[in-house]
Design a protein around this motif. Structure first.
Motif, PDB file in Angstrom:
ATOM      1  N   UNK A 187       0.822  -1.214   0.000  1.00 43.89           N
ATOM      2  CA  UNK A 187       0.000   0.000   0.000  1.00 43.89           C
ATOM      3  C   UNK A 187       0.851   1.257   0.000  1.00 43.89           C
ATOM      4  N   UNK A 188       2.151   1.088   0.230  1.00 46.00           N
ATOM      5  CA  UNK A 188       3.023   2.260   0.341  1.00 46.00           C
ATOM      6  C   UNK A 188       3.698   2.544  -0.978  1.00 46.00           C
ATOM      7  N   UNK A 189       4.053   3.813  -1.170  1.00 51.66           N
ATOM      8  CA  UNK A 189       4.854   4.139  -2.347  1.00 51.66           C
ATOM      9  C   UNK A 189       5.893   5.162  -1.947  1.00 51.66           C
ATOM     10  N   UNK A 190       7.013   5.130  -2.670  1.00 52.41           N
ATOM     11  CA  UNK A 190       7.992   6.204  -2.476  1.00 52.41           C
ATOM     12  C   UNK A 190       8.386   6.735  -3.833  1.00 52.41           C
ATOM     13  N   UNK A 191       8.875   7.967  -3.826  1.00 51.50           N
ATOM     14  CA  UNK A 191       9.197   8.631  -5.082  1.00 51.50           C
ATOM     15  C   UNK A 191      10.639   8.336  -5.459  1.00 51.50           C
ATOM     16  N   UNK A 192      10.853   7.931  -6.709  1.00 51.96           N
ATOM     17  CA  UNK A 192      12.221   7.714  -7.193  1.00 51.96           C
ATOM     18  C   UNK A 192      12.390   8.447  -8.535  1.00 51.96           C
ATOM     19  N   UNK A 193      13.633   8.701  -8.888  1.00 53.14           N
ATOM     20  CA  UNK A 193      13.946   9.368 -10.149  1.00 53.14           C
ATOM     21  C   UNK A 193      13.685   8.397 -11.303  1.00 53.14           C
ATOM     22  N   UNK A 194      13.033   8.877 -12.366  1.00 54.30           N
ATOM     23  CA  UNK A 194      12.686   8.006 -13.495  1.00 54.30           C
ATOM     24  C   UNK A 194      13.144   8.641 -14.813  1.00 54.30           C
ATOM     25  N   UNK A 195      12.668   8.110 -15.927  1.00 51.27           N
ATOM     26  CA  UNK A 195      12.935   8.657 -17.260  1.00 51.27           C
ATOM     27  C   UNK A 195      14.427   8.559 -17.599  1.00 51.27           C
ATOM     28  N   UNK A 196      15.040   9.640 -18.021  1.00 48.19           N
ATOM     29  CA  UNK A 196      16.454   9.620 -18.456  1.00 48.19           C
ATOM     30  C   UNK A 196      17.073  10.973 -18.146  1.00 48.19           C
ATOM     31  N   UNK A 197      18.390  11.012 -18.105  1.00 43.60           N
ATOM     32  CA  UNK A 197      19.111  12.291 -18.076  1.00 43.60           C
ATOM     33  C   UNK A 197      20.147  12.198 -19.186  1.00 43.60           C
ATOM     34  N   UNK A 198      19.965  13.039 -20.206  1.00 47.35           N
ATOM     35  CA  UNK A 198      20.824  12.974 -21.394  1.00 47.35           C
ATOM     36  C   UNK A 198      20.787  14.350 -22.067  1.00 47.35           C
ATOM     37  N   UNK A 199      21.595  14.556 -23.103  1.00 45.31           N
ATOM     38  CA  UNK A 199      21.561  15.864 -23.785  1.00 45.31           C
ATOM     39  C   UNK A 199      20.200  16.184 -24.431  1.00 45.31           C
ATOM     40  N   UNK A 200      19.292  15.206 -24.493  1.00 47.36           N
ATOM     41  CA  UNK A 200      17.933  15.488 -24.980  1.00 47.36           C
ATOM     42  C   UNK A 200      17.172  16.402 -24.020  1.00 47.36           C
ATOM     43  N   UNK A 201      17.441  16.266 -22.731  1.00 48.06           N
ATOM     44  CA  UNK A 201      16.646  16.993 -21.733  1.00 48.06           C
ATOM     45  C   UNK A 201      17.467  17.936 -20.884  1.00 48.06           C
TER      46      UNK A 201
END
Ligand code: UDP
Length: 266
Positions: A187-201
């Motif tokens: 039932x619990x959730x925690x926030x984590x970093x997702x997606x990508x980190x690259x020269x696109x963003x």
């Protein structure tokens, strides 16, 4: 690849179901879009480079205690990630004025900001990802106040770390975009970093020449985007100099010489 089921196809990435429950495979395409997908194109080899750069950045961030969705890189274009529920907010960190903030507030591109700015955009292509305030996030329950606390404190730590990481290779981190997701445990959730980190963003400028080493080369038809992405990877130590590829368009010779400690060739 064809036997796996495709769960989602975005502008630059595809998500496939992973080998175990709770995992996904993130595939990096060469496709590039700008101006809310009004401009479309490809940057040859971008997917391969972004996969490597994002692996590197997420791994370094995990070493300073930032929880991320990254598990491991599988091959040239794919990485295994944890399945999360993406929070529909794009978190933008700005150190120097560039892009949309210049238009919005009439700032000169390249003006250092008095302090780092954190902005939130609502992730909705049909609306063109509008700028929002934290009040909107609370009002429409896109994220809880506790989640926003975790997101903003992680985002500031990520910015501090990445500014140093890029400064060490003579790159100015002008601004960048982050996405976060909820990782569920019962039932619990925690926030984590997702997606990508690259020269696109990210906006990444050479500290010596001011040369743009990011997707603005594509957005603004400057050319040399393949070389710019490879240059970022090379400086991060992810490519050998000989992998930098033929047809260098950017004049980075003075920079390279400086890094090697030899005078630039005239
Ligand atoms: N950005 C992104 N995806 C988006 C919007 C922005 O990755 O949908 C990144 C962009 O590459 C830049 C930063 O966030 O590094 C700030 O972008 P800005 O708001 O200036 O918008 P842009 O000028 O890119 O339209």
């Amino acid at each position: 690849m064809s036997r796996r089921s495709k769960l989602y196809e975005g502008k630059a990435k595809v998500l496939y179901e992973g080998p175990e429950p709770g995992t996904l495979i993130q595939y990096f395409k060469d496709d590039a879009t700008a101006f809310n997908a009004e401009k479309k194109g490809t940057i040859n080899g971008k997917g391969v480079i972004n996969n490597r750069i994002s692996e590197h950045v997420f791994t370094r961030l995990s070493h300073i205690g930032i929880p991320t969705h990254f598990i491991r890189r599988l091959n040239m274009r794919e990485q295994l990630i944890r399945q999360v529920e993406i929070i529909p907010i794009e978190v933008v960190l700005r150190n120097v004025a560039a892009g949309s903030i210049c238009k919005r507030l009439g700032l000169e591109e390249g003006e250092p900001l008095p302090h780092t700015l954190i902005e939130y955009y609502y992730k909705d292509d049909a609306l063109g990802d509008p700028l929002i305030a934290e009040e909107h996030i609370a009002c429409f329950n896109w994220a809880s106040p506790e989640e926003m606390h975790d997101i903003s404190s992680m985002a500031i730590r990520i910015n501090d770390f990445l500014c140093g990481m890029f400064a060490a290779i003579d790159i100015r981190l002008v601004d960048f975009k982050l996405e976060f997701g909820r990782l569920f445990d019962g039932d619990f959730s925690r926030v984590i970093l997702a997606d990508e980190i690259s020269p696109d963003g990210c906006r990444l400028w050479d500290m010596v020449s001011g040369e743009k080493l990011d997707k603005d080369r594509f957005r603004r038809d400057l050319g040399g985007e393949e070389e710019a992405y490879r240059e970022v990877a090379r400086r991060l130590g992810l490519l050998q100099a000989e992998d930098s590829g033929p047809g260098e368009v950017l004049d980075l010779s003075s920079h390279r010489s400086r890094l090697r400690g030899t005078p630039p060739k005239k």
